[in-house]
Design a protein around this motif. Structure first.
Motif: not given
Lengths: 562, 150, 409
Positions: A68-70, A72-79
């Protein structure tokens, strides 16, 4: 003697230490205490349940919070994909396969309440006279479009040496019909309804979504491994999460900048009793006929994240060509339920994919409801559905405790025309179906929200997507990794494999006692537990190193994994 | 009914008998939990899904919606005397889906096992107790035959 | 040696064995009985006929057998003695536009017809339209989410170097999306009065057979999008003169392969009884991995232009033969006008073809007209640069011309 004996050495050291402490104590120090550290009422930290299960839940909750804290969109998906280098084992939901009795499973996996609307038979005189005029105007256009489509396709089928199979024929014909009908509808309605001028049309887009479902019985390997450990033996049959990936390719999708209006108020959406009445399908999905595959978590609503793209879905036309391949022995009632299941899963998946691009995902709850409309058609039979997404949390304990529920209401398939005669004329055109179709177009996306309300879990107005980062290397890395995960490419090197002879002679029957234990399964390594960042880094040749040939720190390209 | 090719039956043909067919089906308890309308059979490896469906529909008049099959590899075992590894034969399992309205659970055949065992043990215990009483009666004259009285 | 009793005695077992071989080699003597019986009219059968009956084996139709490939020689059902030059989608004329002109008896005019030129120069477009077109370019070239393996990119100066294989939007999908989105913008601007008279169709095929100067030419070309209208386009006003280029020493049918197996039918995708069957504009895509010279080199600009002209010609010829009959090959009373757009997603080539005659012989004075300008690039470069979508050198000209083409009647 200058060298002290051992005892004296120790005593000297002790004295020195005591002197240090004593000296500190002796000095009067001015003690300053910040006022903010003290409050009138004592505030104790939360008492955590330290049992094994609760600690596991706590680590999971912390991971969800990190996502939740990330910003950007892409970073959340990568996480979400970080724990698995080779991908998750997911249940494969498709628009090509809906097995028998799929509706309870679909309702459980998407937490949806289905309402079957009756087909509106007679139109009441008092409402919507203007729509009558539009329907009359559109009627001729649509009939002409249908006749044109059928004729041209039949004419073209003559040219093909081997005609394609039934499914492909239906798909090609329906694609032509849907595109022509959509074009006519937009032409007729765009003069009166301005929102249709700002709509974006996607042709055969790629809709994919990933989510986790709770309340499913654990598979046999999980049960067996828990029974083998004394601290988990009692929890062997606890429900666990099942990961689901939907892949679909509708005929057409319309998107708009603003959201469709909701048709269920927040009070109606939060109903725990209704949630607990939902059907629960605890058994493994493979018992129905679904298959599993190993894949990264991919959430794509048909386009890549972009700043000013129309990000909310308005209407999608789904394909039912592959439902022809279901056995006839399923029966009519189950065919109808299969259409409902297809509508529910495709609507939920598209909405979830769109929500992912706004920072929500299956682990972080929505803050406002989402809506979409779906049409399932084969050119002749049209069924219309509306879907309201109120919640994304369907995993873990939320199956029992989440009061929010999603809603879907739809009709049975209605024919738009009876048949196309041998002369090419349309027989028995049904105005009611056309009216319902135009009603879907007319519903204007009217909900506007501020950017902060729309994207609550992002990093502020300046940081929403990877393209907003200032560091070019980071932008490129995130975009490249995100698209690589979404492409579902196989890894270059082979997956670790247990050979058949090893399974027989080393694992099942231990016949090779004197051989050195060098393989991964003999060394207690689980190669599938590799995380996404456990790989050799890209080497930067000396000529390209920033900082010159001698720069040892720049040997490897920097990675920006979240 | 069999993997052999028999003459196609048309009305008027003699009803030929089929001897020693190699199609067989055995009802088994499924290893994983299945929904209530799914029945699991162990089936001859040469049968296809259509064969299973026709078998149940024509001979037993059961409504069948769908059949899925899988071939399970036979398990490998060590031979007890010589120690080499042998493999049991492969088995084909058919998961037959019936209409939703039907439900079937595999019956529990050994439900009375505990009771029967208890009964047997009870009779054994009783006879043991009787013998102990007899020994106790004759403890002053051990080894004498039982018909000695007083 | 002396034949004694002992020597004379025979081994009966060996006799039996040898007899089996001997009697197999024995040939029956002709007794003349068969001839007498035949004279009397009695049928004589040899034992061979009765015992080894000649069985006729018919081919059983079993599912999933591999069908026998039809041999391509005189026995093929479509075999003709005269060879025919077949031109398909993947071929380009070697001589480019001049060769196409000689082939189709066309003169080239380096501007558009007057009404289209007027429409282009008078058109007023707001910024919103430009922005929408740029969004259309972004969404079709960059933002669409399809990921398939793209064809290998080879560096010319390092031919053995293997670049990492890219995944992205495939060529035909990219072209399809950009054309669809541009047409959507144009239809929004045009309004219902024009759009109700137009119909769009994807993936159509045109097939026609024409004879020229003792050569037979067969064209099987596909149009990736056909805009058909309810009224045919008017013939272009004005007289145009021009000379056909001289291709000496090349013959005009060079680089078109010859085949003996062809069909003589004419195919126009829409039946003439339907209301919107007049061809208005044909859009075709150019993919350099599919289209190329038969000897393998890259396609030059003039070959590109020649291809667009041929597509327009074939569409017009197929329509003309559909209206006037398959064997029609003379001057047309009402010339057929077709507009053509040829694009590879970035470069657009626009042209208008007027078919005045189907008589392509060199002695015919009536010529067909081809109006076109040079190809225009819509943008220089559109890709993701360091993670951000980027467009360079955007040109609004192709959109305006396309708009003028759509609205012309």
């Amino acid at each position: 003697m200058l060298t002290l004996r051992r005892g004296e050495q120790l005593r000297a050291r002790l004295n020195a230490a005591c002197r240090r402490y004593l000296s500190v104590k002796a000095e009067p120090k001015a003690v300053t205490v910040a006022d903010a550290e003290y409050t009138a009422e004592p505030e104790y930290p939360v008492i955590r349940d330290l049992s094994y299960k609760s600690r596991k839940l706590q680590t999971a909750a912390e991971w969800h919070e990190q996502i939740r804290q990330l910003p950007t969109v892409e970073e959340k998906m990568i996480k979400v994909n970080m724990p698995r280098y080779y991908g998750y084992k997911v249940v494969d939901l498709n628009d090509t396969k809906i097995p028998y009795n799929a509706l309870p499973l679909t309702q459980h996996y998407t937490r949806t309440v289905l309402e079957e609307l009756p087909t509106p038979q007679a139109k009441t005189e008092d409402k919507k006279d203007d729509l009558d005029a539009t329907v009359k105007m559109a009627r001729d256009d649509i009939i002409e479009a249908l006749e044109y489509a059928h004729d041209v396709y039949k004419h073209q089928l003559q040219l093909m040496a081997t005609p394609p199979d039934a499914v492909k024929r239906e798909q090609q014909l329906t694609q032509i019909i849907v595109e022509l009908v959509n074009r006519s509808a937009l032409q007729v309605l765009s003069a009166d309804y301005g929102h249709l001028n700002e709509v974006e049309i996607d042709y055969n887009p790629r809709h994919e979504a990933f989510w986790a479902v709770g309340g499913v019985d654990p598979p046999k390997n999980v049960v067996k491994s828990k029974e083998g450990r004394p601290w988990q033996k009692d929890d062997a049959h606890d429900s666990c999460d099942r990961l689901v990936q939907y892949t679909g390719q509708p005929y057409l999708a319309l998107r708009h900048r603003h959201q469709l209006p909701t048709w269920k108020s927040p009070e109606e959406s939060e109903n725990l009793t209704l949630a607990q009445q939902l059907p629960r399908f605890k058994i493994d999905a493979r018992t129905l006929g679904y298959s599993t595959k190993y894949q990264h978590a991919v959430n794509v609503p048909g386009y890549w994240p972009s700043a000013n793209a129309p990000n909310f879905g308005m209407l999608s036309f789904q394909s039912r060509a592959h439902l022809q391949l279901r056995p006839k022995s399923c029966g009519e009632r189950d065919d109808l339920e299969a259409l409902h299941a297809l509508a529910i899963q495709s609507s939920y998946a598209w909405l979830l994919a769109q929500a992912n691009y706004h920072g929500f995902n299956t682990y972080n709850e929505l803050t406002y409801p989402w809506n979409t409309q779906t049409v399932i058609t084969n050119g002749r039979e049209w069924s219309f559905y509306e879907y309201q997404l109120n919640t994304l949390l369907v995993h873990g304990a939320y199956v029992d405790t989440n009061p929010r529920v999603n809603f879907c209401r739809g009709t049975a398939p209605q024919p738009l025309y009876a048949e196309i005669s041998t002369e090419g004329k349309c027989v028995d055109f049904n105005d009611n179906t056309l009216r319902q179709l135009l009603e879907l177009y007319i519903r204007a996306p009217s909900i506007r929200r501020t950017a902060d309300e729309l994207l609550p879990y992002m990093g502020g107005p300046a940081l929403r997507r990877a393209a907003d980062y200032e560091n070019a290397e980071q932008r490129e890395f995130l975009e490249h990794t995100f698209k690589h995960l979404a492409s579902k490419r196989p890894r270059h090197l082979e997956l670790p494999e247990v050979y058949m002879w090893e399974k027989i002679y080393k694992i099942d029957n231990k016949t090779r006692a004197l051989e050195a234990r060098r393989r991964f399964f003999e060394r207690d390594i689980n190669p599938w537990r590799r995380t996404l960042d456990q790989h050799d880094k890209v080497y930067v040749p000396k000529a390209e190193r920033p900082g010159g040939r001698k720069n040892r720190e720049g040997r490897f390209k920097k990675t920006y994994y979240p | 009914m069999s993997t052999r090719w028999y003459p196609i039956y048309q009305r008027g043909n003699p009803q030929l008998r089929v001897f020693l067919p190699n199609f067989w089906m055995k009802l088994v308890r499924p290893t994983e939990e299945q929904p209530a309308n799914v029945v699991t059979f162990a089936v001859s490896t040469e049968m296809t899904k259509y064969d299973v469906k026709n078998y149940l529909e024509k001979i037993y008049k059961l409504p069948v919606v769908d059949v899925r099959t899988r071939i399970a590899l036979g398990e490998t075992k060590r031979d007890q005397t010589y120690g080499y590894v042998t493999k049991k034969d492969d088995v084909k399992y058919a998961y037959v889906t019936m209409p939703k309205t039907e439900a079937f659970t595999f019956p529990d055949i050994f439900v009375n096992k505990a009771e029967k065992q208890e009964k047997e043990e009870k009779s054994l215990d009783e006879s043991k107790a009787g013998f102990r009483r007899f020994l106790d009666r004759n403890k002053k004259r051990p080894g004498t035959p039982g018909w000695y009285s007083i | 040696m002396r034949l004694t009793n002992k020597l004379y005695a025979q081994h009966i077992g060996w006799h039996f064995k040898k007899h089996w071989q001997v009697q197999g080699r024995r040939v029956p003597r002709e007794t003349g009985a068969a001839a007498e019986l035949l004279k009397m009219g009695i049928q004589v059968k040899t034992p061979d006929e009765l015992l080894n009956d000649k069985k006729e084996f018919r081919l059983v139709d079993i599912v999933e057998t591999v069908p026998k490939p039809i041999v391509e020689d005189e026995t093929h059902p479509n075999w003709h003695t005269t060879a025919c030059h077949m031109f398909k989608d993947n071929n380009v004329l070697l001589g480019g536009l001049p060769q196409a002109q000689v082939l189709t008896n066309t003169i080239e005019i380096n501007s558009f017809p007057q009404q289209i030129e007027d429409a282009i120069s008078n058109g007023q477009y707001s910024k919103v339209v430009d922005r929408n077109v740029q969004n259309a370019i972004f969404s079709s070239h960059l933002l669409d989410a399809q990921q398939v393996k793209l064809p290998k990119v080879k560096l010319i100066d390092r031919p053995a170097y293997n670049l990492p294989r890219l995944y992205g939007i495939s060529h035909e999908r990219r072209n399809r999306l950009i054309i669809n989105k541009l047409l959507f913008e144009i239809e929004k601007l045009a309004g219902r009065s024009v759009t109700v008279r137009r119909k769009l169709m994807d993936n159509v095929t045109f097939q026609t057979l024409i004879s020229k100067d003792n050569d037979l030419l067969s064209f099987i070309l596909s149009g990736d999008k056909l805009i058909s209208s309810s009224r045919a386009l008017d013939a272009v006003k004005g007289k145009f003169n021009g000379e056909l280029p001289d291709l000496y020493p090349m013959k005009c049918v060079v680089s078109i392969p010859k085949r003996h197996i062809y069909t003589e039918n004419n195919f126009y995708p829409i039946r003439s009884e339907i209301s919107c069957s007049h061809p208005h504009t044909i859009v075709s895509f150019f993919d350099k991995t599919i289209v190329g010279n038969i000897h393998g080199s890259d396609v030059s600009k003039t070959q590109f232009y020649g291809r667009s002209m041929l597509k327009a010609f074939v569409a017009a010829a197929a329509r003309a033969k559909q209206i006037n009959g398959v064997t029609f090959c003379s001057d047309l009373q009402k010339p057929i006008v077709i507009q053509c757009v040829h694009t590879d997603g970035r470069e657009f080539h626009f042209g208008v073809f007027q078919l005045n005659t189907l008589n392509l012989d060199s002695n015919n004075t009536t010529k067909n007209y081809w109006f076109h300008r040079g190809s225009i690039e819509m943008f220089n470069d559109c890709s993701y640069k360091t993670g951000r979508p980027y467009i360079d050198g955007y040109n609004s000209e192709p959109f305006r011309i396309l708009n003028a083409f759509y609205n012309s009647s």
